[in-house]
Motif scaffolding. Structure first.
Motif, PDB file in Angstrom:
ATOM      1  N   LEU A 239       0.829  -1.198   0.000  1.00 24.89           N
ATOM      2  CA  LEU A 239       0.000   0.000   0.000  1.00 24.89           C
ATOM      3  C   LEU A 239       0.868   1.254   0.000  1.00 24.89           C
ATOM      4  N   PHE A 240       1.915   1.272   0.822  1.00 26.55           N
ATOM      5  CA  PHE A 240       2.812   2.429   0.864  1.00 26.55           C
ATOM      6  C   PHE A 240       3.537   2.609  -0.467  1.00 26.55           C
ATOM      7  N   ASP A 241       3.870   1.519  -1.150  1.00 23.22           N
ATOM      8  CA  ASP A 241       4.523   1.612  -2.461  1.00 23.22           C
ATOM      9  C   ASP A 241       3.645   2.353  -3.464  1.00 23.22           C
ATOM     10  N   VAL A 242       2.341   2.178  -3.375  1.00 28.49           N
ATOM     11  CA  VAL A 242       1.409   2.831  -4.296  1.00 28.49           C
ATOM     12  C   VAL A 242       1.489   4.349  -4.149  1.00 28.49           C
ATOM     13  N   PHE A 243       1.719   4.821  -2.925  1.00 28.89           N
ATOM     14  CA  PHE A 243       1.704   6.255  -2.678  1.00 28.89           C
ATOM     15  C   PHE A 243       3.081   6.912  -2.695  1.00 28.89           C
ATOM     16  N   LYS A 244       4.134   6.159  -2.983  1.00 26.40           N
ATOM     17  CA  LYS A 244       5.461   6.750  -3.092  1.00 26.40           C
ATOM     18  C   LYS A 244       5.496   7.695  -4.280  1.00 26.40           C
ATOM     19  N   LYS A 245       6.148   8.828  -4.092  1.00 31.33           N
ATOM     20  CA  LYS A 245       6.218   9.818  -5.154  1.00 31.33           C
ATOM     21  C   LYS A 245       7.124   9.363  -6.282  1.00 31.33           C
ATOM     22  N   GLY A 246       8.247   8.809  -5.974  1.00 34.39           N
ATOM     23  CA  GLY A 246       9.189   8.435  -7.011  1.00 34.39           C
ATOM     24  C   GLY A 246      10.079   9.598  -7.401  1.00 34.39           C
ATOM     25  N   GLU A 247      10.893   9.387  -8.395  1.00 36.21           N
ATOM     26  CA  GLU A 247      11.820  10.416  -8.868  1.00 36.21           C
ATOM     27  C   GLU A 247      11.090  11.379  -9.801  1.00 36.21           C
ATOM     28  N   ASP A 248      11.562  12.614  -9.819  1.00 38.92           N
ATOM     29  CA  ASP A 248      11.031  13.576 -10.782  1.00 38.92           C
ATOM     30  C   ASP A 248      11.523  13.197 -12.169  1.00 38.92           C
ATOM     31  N   PRO A 249      10.622  13.129 -13.151  1.00 43.14           N
ATOM     32  CA  PRO A 249      11.036  12.737 -14.498  1.00 43.14           C
ATOM     33  C   PRO A 249      11.874  13.821 -15.170  1.00 43.14           C
ATOM     34  N   ASP A 250      12.870  13.380 -15.938  1.00 45.04           N
ATOM     35  CA  ASP A 250      13.640  14.316 -16.751  1.00 45.04           C
ATOM     36  C   ASP A 250      12.724  14.903 -17.823  1.00 45.04           C
ATOM     37  N   SER A 251      12.871  16.180 -18.116  1.00 48.89           N
ATOM     38  CA  SER A 251      12.007  16.816 -19.116  1.00 48.89           C
ATOM     39  C   SER A 251      12.311  16.316 -20.525  1.00 48.89           C
ATOM     40  N   ILE A 252      13.551  15.871 -20.741  1.00 45.67           N
ATOM     41  CA  ILE A 252      13.942  15.316 -22.036  1.00 45.67           C
ATOM     42  C   ILE A 252      14.675  14.006 -21.781  1.00 45.67           C
ATOM     43  N   TYR A 253      14.299  12.990 -22.526  1.00 47.64           N
ATOM     44  CA  TYR A 253      15.004  11.714 -22.483  1.00 47.64           C
ATOM     45  C   TYR A 253      15.429  11.395 -23.905  1.00 47.64           C
ATOM     46  N   THR A 254      16.710  11.076 -24.084  1.00 44.41           N
ATOM     47  CA  THR A 254      17.227  10.740 -25.406  1.00 44.41           C
ATOM     48  C   THR A 254      17.700   9.296 -25.408  1.00 44.41           C
ATOM     49  N   ASP A 255      17.197   8.540 -26.366  1.00 41.48           N
ATOM     50  CA  ASP A 255      17.598   7.153 -26.560  1.00 41.48           C
ATOM     51  C   ASP A 255      18.398   7.077 -27.850  1.00 41.48           C
ATOM     52  N   GLU A 256      19.429   6.245 -27.861  1.00 47.33           N
ATOM     53  CA  GLU A 256      20.303   6.152 -29.038  1.00 47.33           C
ATOM     54  C   GLU A 256      19.587   5.650 -30.281  1.00 47.33           C
ATOM     55  N   VAL A 257      18.494   4.940 -30.118  1.00 51.98           N
ATOM     56  CA  VAL A 257      17.733   4.440 -31.268  1.00 51.98           C
ATOM     57  C   VAL A 257      16.488   5.295 -31.511  1.00 51.98           C
ATOM     58  N   LEU A 258      15.703   5.516 -30.478  1.00 54.55           N
ATOM     59  CA  LEU A 258      14.425   6.207 -30.620  1.00 54.55           C
ATOM     60  C   LEU A 258      14.550   7.715 -30.738  1.00 54.55           C
TER      61      LEU A 258
END
Length: 149
Positions: free
Chosen positions: A7-26
């Protein structure tokens, strides 16, 4: 304490997402607060990568997106097959949906994990009267096509 820790895992905030993510293929993807996912385009196909409380998309989601997007023939064939099946199943309503289904095109493809399993759905563009069509998949196995109004 298994239930409470889950239950506590469901409410964890987590890390702030990077505004830009670059993948070598995508290539470059951009974060959307509204959709809670990264959006990009690869070989003319729009896609999004789900947020899993990490600052970047998970390796599993990225690998799945690469696998599917690098061989678009699978998507094109799968969508064509599902459109044909959907037209047959909708004949109980007459032919009112046939032309609409024929005109649907691949929109954005969303990649995500659900209970550790790879999943995606393809949003289809061209629906009428506020119908939003999509096709859902468990990994690369189609689970069907339908719409929301």
């Amino acid at each position: 304490m298994g239930f409470l820790s889950n239950l506590f895992d469901v409410f964890k905030k987590g890390e702030d997402p990077d505004s830009i993510y670059t993948d070598e293929v995508l290539g470059v993807t951009h974060w959307s607060d509204e959709d809670e996912s990264w959006h990009g385009e690869y070989r003319g196909l729009k896609f999004s990568l789900d947020y899993e409380r990490l600052k970047k998309p998970s390796d599993a989601v990225v690998a799945f997106a690469r696998e599917v997007l690098e061989v678009p023939e699978f998507l094109v064939a799968s969508v064509a097959t599902e459109k044909d099946k959907e037209k047959v199943s909708l004949t109980r309503h007459g032919d009112i949906y046939a032309a609409e289904v024929d005109g649907l095109t691949i929109g954005e493809i969303h990649f995500y994990l659900h209970k550790g399993k790879r999943r995606m759905f393809i949003g289809l563009e061209g629906g009428r009267d506020y119908r939003v069509w999509r096709i859902e998949y468990a990994d690369r196995t189609c689970e069907g096509m339908g719409f929301d109004s």
